[in-house]
Design a protein around this motif. Structure first.
Motif, mmCIF file in Angstrom:
data_model
loop_
_atom_site.group_PDB
_atom_site.id
_atom_site.type_symbol
_atom_site.label_atom_id
_atom_site.label_comp_id
_atom_site.label_asym_id
_atom_site.label_seq_id
_atom_site.Cartn_x
_atom_site.Cartn_y
_atom_site.Cartn_z
ATOM 1 N N UNK A 1 14.098 9.445 1.149
ATOM 2 C CA UNK A 1 14.093 8.598 2.726
ATOM 3 C C UNK A 1 14.638 9.433 3.692
ATOM 4 N N UNK A 2 13.638 9.808 5.116
ATOM 5 C CA UNK A 2 14.194 9.177 6.014
ATOM 6 C C UNK A 2 14.252 8.281 7.134
ATOM 7 N N UNK A 3 15.095 7.741 7.456
ATOM 8 C CA UNK A 3 14.480 6.797 8.546
ATOM 9 C C UNK A 3 15.052 6.759 9.511
ATOM 10 N N UNK A 4 14.264 5.940 10.817
ATOM 11 C CA UNK A 4 14.406 6.737 12.038
ATOM 12 C C UNK A 4 14.223 5.966 13.231
ATOM 13 N N UNK A 5 14.314 6.038 14.654
ATOM 14 C CA UNK A 5 13.584 4.563 15.267
ATOM 15 C C UNK A 5 14.285 3.719 15.330
ATOM 16 N N UNK B 1 9.552 -2.087 1.833
ATOM 17 C CA UNK B 1 9.034 -1.186 0.409
ATOM 18 C C UNK B 1 9.565 -1.580 -0.554
ATOM 19 N N UNK B 2 11.052 -1.793 -0.743
ATOM 20 C CA UNK B 2 11.215 -1.342 -1.523
ATOM 21 C C UNK B 2 11.838 -3.172 -2.253
ATOM 22 N N UNK B 3 11.928 -4.420 -1.012
ATOM 23 C CA UNK B 3 11.426 -5.306 -1.933
ATOM 24 C C UNK B 3 10.391 -5.800 -2.640
ATOM 25 N N UNK B 4 9.488 -4.854 -2.040
ATOM 26 C CA UNK B 4 8.088 -6.009 -2.183
ATOM 27 C C UNK B 4 7.798 -4.648 -3.957
ATOM 28 N N UNK B 5 8.053 -3.797 -3.373
ATOM 29 C CA UNK B 5 7.182 -2.550 -4.438
ATOM 30 C C UNK B 5 8.087 -3.601 -5.629
ATOM 31 N N UNK C 1 13.242 -0.651 9.456
ATOM 32 C CA UNK C 1 12.692 -2.724 8.798
ATOM 33 C C UNK C 1 11.289 -2.213 7.962
ATOM 34 N N UNK C 2 10.617 -0.795 7.690
ATOM 35 C CA UNK C 2 9.915 -0.538 6.811
ATOM 36 C C UNK C 2 10.001 -0.520 5.210
ATOM 37 N N UNK D 1 0.430 -1.381 -0.148
ATOM 38 C CA UNK D 1 0.190 0.052 0.200
ATOM 39 C C UNK D 1 0.456 1.688 -0.409
ATOM 40 N N UNK D 2 1.787 1.402 0.431
ATOM 41 C CA UNK D 2 2.803 1.974 0.614
ATOM 42 C C UNK D 2 3.050 2.807 -0.476
#
Length: 373
Positions: free
Chosen positions: A360-364, A345-349, A340-341, A322-323
């Protein structure tokens, strides 16, 4: 900002282990950090950045803190904090105007209302908000938030709770800022006890939403019943130290703790983000829940820069497929999510679905080097 570190197991009593020659250094990325330790006696240590504070200022704060602690322990009975004798104002660092660091241009942060209203006026016909039900231009966001702000001013509310998502929630946030009141977002999926705990902590006067919840015991305003405002509805000017919003920690280490963010803090962080990133977000996909602080960055950075804010639903933001669809359909250029999200997304899209992405900013979470490649 308060960090709590639980006491850890001391192995020295059970293991034949000796550590020698260990040197310990404290460093803080905050202008000032106060470190407390209660074992074996109460100790505190002040760590500060020399580029932000002078040594004499920090010593003055240490003396003031010592005075407060002495006042607190002067009697065996309970003491009200309001009755404590505080140090004179001379002990505290001199107030400095809010301005960006030199590497970000050094200019003073604009008032929050000026940042947002400038885009509502200059980009009136551009798309401001989009979710799976609604699409609003900046002119429509201006009118709808102005109408709701007028109702909030008439209600004399000081703190409002927002229990909804999507475009209506952002309209309510902007309206609260226009009205000069503080807002706190609630997640409709929270257990009632969690919502009640938050409402009690902030002393909310009014609940904004699209469906009433009488069990929460607050006056309710259905925002769908509020008409748009007019050009006569101006922003209510309040001081920069006034609270903009309240968020709560997750409570993973105990009770959730409230964090109050002032209008000056919000304006400063938004201005700093605009100065740091060379290109403004054209279309930002918001994947953070509105009750998390990471959502604030995307909302105000985008709207103060004239971009389109795309709000994913609860189900959409957890589903990489969906993303990817949202990124493709909305021409998303920017987003923020946990590593991880993004990796999923990179793997499935399909690769072409992500062609519009620029940043794309990744955090957390820890970001694995493989994700950067």
């Amino acid at each position: 900002v308060s960090h709590s570190f639980p006491s850890t197991f001391d192995p020295r009593g059970e293991l034949d282990l000796t550590v020698e020659g260990l040197r310990y250094f404290e460093h803080s990325h905050f202008p000032l950090a106060i470190l407390f330790s209660s074992e074996p006696v109460l100790e505190f240590q002040l760590v500060y950045r020399a580029d932000a504070l002078e040594r004499a200022e920090v010593l003055g704060l240490a003396q003031a803190l010592e005075q407060v602690l002495n006042e607190m322990t002067a009697s065996d009975g309970e003491r009200e904090t309001g009755a404590l004798a505080l140090a004179s104002a001379a002990s505290w660092p001199e107030s400095r105007p809010e301005s960006l660091p030199e590497e970000l241009g050094g200019q003073e942060a604009l008032a929050l209302e000026d940042l947002l209203q400038a885009e509502m006026t200059s980009r009136a016909d551009s798309l401001a908000l989009a979710d799976n039900e609604t699409r609003l231009t900046y002119a429509e966001l201006d009118r709808l938030s102005a109408g709701l702000a007028r109702r909030l001013i008439e209600s004399d509310a000081r703190t409002v709770a927002i229990m909804m998502g999507g475009c209506p929630a952002v309209i309510a946030m902007i309206a609260a800022l226009r009205a000069g009141v503080c807002y706190v977002p609630l997640d409709p999926a929270w257990p009632r006890a969690r919502s009640e705990q938050v409402l009690d902590a902030v002393g909310a006067d009014l609940l904004l939403g699209r469906q009433a919840d009488p069990s929460l015991g607050l006056p309710f305003l259905d925002i769908d019943t509020v008409g748009p405002g007019t050009a006569a509805d101006r922003w209510r000017r309040v001081g920069p130290s006034a609270a903009a919003y309240v968020l709560f920690t997750s409570g993973s280490t105990g009770e959730p703790k409230s964090v109050v963010v002032s209008r000056a803090n919000l304006a400063y962080s938004t201005t700093a983000r605009q100065a740091f990133y060379p290109d403004p977000p054209e279309a930002y996909l918001l994947l953070s829940a509105l009750t998390f602080d990471s959502s604030v960055a995307g909302i105000y950075w985008t709207l103060a820069s004239g971009g389109k804010l795309v709000l994913a639903s609860d189900l959409e933001r957890r589903d990489p497929d969906q993303i990817a669809r949202l990124i493709s359909d909305e021409g998303v250029t920017d987003t923020l999510c946990i590593p991880s999200l993004y990796a999923a997304t990179l793997e499935l899209a399909p690769p072409e679905a992500l062609n519009s992405l620029k940043r794309v900013i990744v955090a957390g979470e820890a970001c694995p080097p493989s994700l950067l490649r």
